[in-house]
Design a protein around this motif. Sequence first.
Motif, short mmCIF file in Angstrom:
data_model
loop_
_atom_site.label_atom_id
_atom_site.label_comp_id
_atom_site.label_asym_id
_atom_site.label_seq_id
_atom_site.Cartn_x
_atom_site.Cartn_y
_atom_site.Cartn_z
N VAL A 170 41.63 33.70 39.07
CA VAL A 170 41.09 34.50 39.93
C VAL A 170 39.82 35.21 39.12
O VAL A 170 39.98 35.37 38.07
CB VAL A 170 41.77 35.45 40.65
N LEU A 171 38.88 35.45 39.94
CA LEU A 171 37.46 36.02 39.49
C LEU A 171 37.23 37.20 40.24
O LEU A 171 37.30 37.05 41.59
CB LEU A 171 36.46 35.18 39.14
N LEU B 31 41.98 43.88 41.48
CA LEU B 31 40.81 43.04 41.25
C LEU B 31 40.64 42.65 42.70
O LEU B 31 41.25 42.20 43.57
CB LEU B 31 41.16 41.82 40.44
N PHE B 32 39.28 42.65 43.00
CA PHE B 32 38.84 42.22 44.35
C PHE B 32 37.76 41.14 44.21
O PHE B 32 37.00 41.31 43.57
CB PHE B 32 38.42 43.21 45.11
N ASP B 33 38.12 40.06 45.01
CA ASP B 33 37.13 38.70 44.90
C ASP B 33 36.27 38.74 46.04
O ASP B 33 35.62 37.56 46.12
CB ASP B 33 37.96 37.70 44.43
N THR C 30 37.64 38.51 49.25
CA THR C 30 38.31 38.15 50.06
C THR C 30 39.69 38.78 50.43
O THR C 30 40.17 39.15 51.36
CB THR C 30 39.00 36.49 50.03
N GLU C 31 40.31 39.13 49.34
CA GLU C 31 41.34 40.25 49.11
C GLU C 31 41.55 40.53 47.78
O GLU C 31 41.04 40.24 46.89
CB GLU C 31 42.68 39.01 49.49
N GLY C 32 42.61 41.49 47.63
CA GLY C 32 42.79 42.17 46.17
C GLY C 32 44.14 41.56 45.74
O GLY C 32 45.04 41.17 46.25
N VAL C 33 44.08 41.37 44.18
CA VAL C 33 45.08 41.36 43.66
C VAL C 33 45.43 42.22 42.42
O VAL C 33 44.36 42.58 41.93
CB VAL C 33 44.94 39.89 42.80
N MET C 34 46.69 42.65 42.43
CA MET C 34 46.90 43.69 41.39
C MET C 34 47.03 42.86 40.09
O MET C 34 47.90 42.00 40.01
CB MET C 34 48.32 44.54 41.74
N LEU C 35 46.64 43.43 39.02
CA LEU C 35 46.50 42.95 37.64
C LEU C 35 47.64 43.86 37.01
O LEU C 35 47.06 45.19 36.75
CB LEU C 35 45.43 42.83 36.74
#
Length: 124
Positions: free
Chosen positions: A51-52, A73-75, A77-82
Amino acid sequence: MGSNGGGYWRRLVRRLTSDVEELDADDLSRKVMAVGAQRACDCQSGQEVTVLGQLRSVELCPRDAAATLEAELFDGTEGVMLVWLGRRRIPGIEPGRTIKARGRIAERDGRKVLYNPYYELQTT
């Protein structure tokens, strides 16, 4: 004016009337596709993904004796927790920074998470 002219004007009007955050999200989403990463909204739990996106927040979460560093992280479209387990700080991991992260998607409390992801700081 042809078909290209109509598309140009539609894009121009959209850029002039859209919210800045929405335009930033569109730009991020295009960058994701350009570097061969997956859109966060398309990632499923258990998949190995790249993901970026831009880090929206970074926080140290001390839980008992073991600290974790968590970054959203927000790309576009949606957020991803790192989540980096056992880390208090990582140089370059700060809000506003764009990074590419790779790992296996998990789910925690209904949110997508990458634990101890491999990452690359991006220059923009």
